[in-house]
Design a protein around this motif. Structure first.
Motif, PDB file in Angstrom:
ATOM      1  N   ALA A  42      29.185 -23.795  37.472  1.00 37.94           N
ATOM      2  CA  ALA A  42      29.172 -22.407  37.944  1.00 37.94           C
ATOM      3  C   ALA A  42      28.436 -22.296  39.278  1.00 37.94           C
ATOM      4  O   ALA A  42      28.871 -21.559  40.183  1.00 37.94           O
ATOM      5  N   ALA A  43      27.331 -23.024  39.420  1.00 37.65           N
ATOM      6  CA  ALA A  43      26.573 -23.006  40.672  1.00 37.65           C
ATOM      7  C   ALA A  43      27.399 -23.588  41.818  1.00 37.65           C
ATOM      8  O   ALA A  43      27.376 -23.055  42.940  1.00 37.65           O
ATOM      9  N   ILE A  72      21.663 -22.315  45.702  1.00 39.44           N
ATOM     10  CA  ILE A  72      21.758 -21.853  44.326  1.00 39.44           C
ATOM     11  C   ILE A  72      20.879 -22.825  43.540  1.00 39.44           C
ATOM     12  O   ILE A  72      21.033 -24.043  43.672  1.00 39.44           O
ATOM     13  N   LYS A 115      30.678 -23.598  42.071  1.00 35.28           N
ATOM     14  CA  LYS A 115      31.723 -22.611  42.396  1.00 35.28           C
ATOM     15  C   LYS A 115      31.141 -21.519  43.290  1.00 35.28           C
ATOM     16  O   LYS A 115      31.740 -21.142  44.304  1.00 35.28           O
ATOM     17  N   GLN A 116      29.968 -21.015  42.925  1.00 36.04           N
ATOM     18  CA  GLN A 116      29.304 -19.988  43.720  1.00 36.04           C
ATOM     19  C   GLN A 116      28.916 -20.539  45.091  1.00 36.04           C
ATOM     20  O   GLN A 116      29.070 -19.856  46.112  1.00 36.04           O
ATOM     21  N   ALA A 117      28.422 -21.772  45.129  1.00 40.11           N
ATOM     22  CA  ALA A 117      28.017 -22.399  46.395  1.00 40.11           C
ATOM     23  C   ALA A 117      29.206 -22.539  47.344  1.00 40.11           C
ATOM     24  O   ALA A 117      29.072 -22.313  48.549  1.00 40.11           O
ATOM     25  N   ARG A 118      30.366 -22.904  46.806  1.00 37.74           N
ATOM     26  CA  ARG A 118      31.566 -23.015  47.652  1.00 37.74           C
ATOM     27  C   ARG A 118      31.933 -21.650  48.238  1.00 37.74           C
ATOM     28  O   ARG A 118      32.247 -21.535  49.415  1.00 37.74           O
ATOM     29  N   ALA A 119      31.878 -20.625  47.418  1.00 39.91           N
ATOM     30  CA  ALA A 119      32.247 -19.280  47.874  1.00 39.91           C
ATOM     31  C   ALA A 119      31.255 -18.740  48.901  1.00 39.91           C
ATOM     32  O   ALA A 119      31.645 -17.989  49.811  1.00 39.91           O
ATOM     33  N   GLU A 120      29.978 -19.118  48.763  1.00 41.24           N
ATOM     34  CA  GLU A 120      28.932 -18.564  49.626  1.00 41.24           C
ATOM     35  C   GLU A 120      28.438 -19.534  50.691  1.00 41.24           C
ATOM     36  O   GLU A 120      27.493 -19.223  51.421  1.00 41.24           O
ATOM     37  N   LYS A 147      26.823 -22.448  50.391  1.00 37.70           N
ATOM     38  CA  LYS A 147      25.444 -22.820  50.092  1.00 37.70           C
ATOM     39  C   LYS A 147      25.398 -24.214  49.487  1.00 37.70           C
ATOM     40  O   LYS A 147      26.429 -24.815  49.198  1.00 37.70           O
TER      41      LYS A 147
END
Length: 169
Positions: A48-49, A93, A51-56, A58
């Motif tokens: 999940a981290a 993240i 996925k979020q890192a790719r989108a943001e 980070k």
């Protein structure tokens, strides 16, 4: 002989009176927090981290430790101080991975080349695609109580994500 005893007594009294003041100025404020969940699924949390890192755009910091670990608590205090809190929010993240008493989530630590047996907290940094950029191999953060917030700042600045490239127009 009497003057030496008075000097010794005066020194002892002074140490007793000023000792707590000096100690209070040099220690990190400590409030134990629940940081590492024994029931969390670190594989799912890391996915999940990422996925979020790719989108943001980070990076992901894996923080291996346990709530019982004083140095882990100090690292958390430093991470929540300025400018570290801002650096973390902008570039990372964070995933806390519980290691029990060096016997929980060992395979996750091994996957990211983090030798938790050497001590915790132990960190790894991943890019947004899960590639390992850094793993703590030599107990760099294991003795946080003797480090400074600025040491964490230097680490975060070294490993922060670079800004996303701007599209060509």
């Amino acid at each position: 002989m009497l003057s030496i005893s008075r000097i010794t007594l005066a020194t002892a009294v002074l140490a007793l009176v000023l000792g707590p003041v000096v100690h209070a100025q040099t220690t990190v404020p400590f409030v134990k927090k629940h940081l590492y969940s024994e029931t969390a699924n670190p594989t799912a949390d890391i996915a999940a981290a990422l996925k979020q890192a790719r989108a943001e755009h980070k990076r992901v910091i894996l923080d291996f430790g346990g709530d019982w670990c004083g140095d882990c608590q100090v690292l958390d205090i430093y991470m929540n101080q300025s400018p570290n809190a801002e650096l973390l929010a902008k570039h990372f993240i964070v995933v806390h991975v519980d290691i029990g008493h060096m016997d929980h989530n060992v395979a996750v630590a091994e996957k990211y080349k983090v030798p938790i047996a050497k001590g915790v907290p132990a960190l790894a940094v991943l890019d947004a695609h899960g590639n390992l950029l850094y793993s703590q191999e030599n107990k760099e953060f294991e003795n946080m109580r003797n480090m400074r917030s600025e040491d964490v700042t230097a680490f975060l600045n070294k490993w922060k994500a670079q800004p996303a490239p701007k599209p060509k127009t």
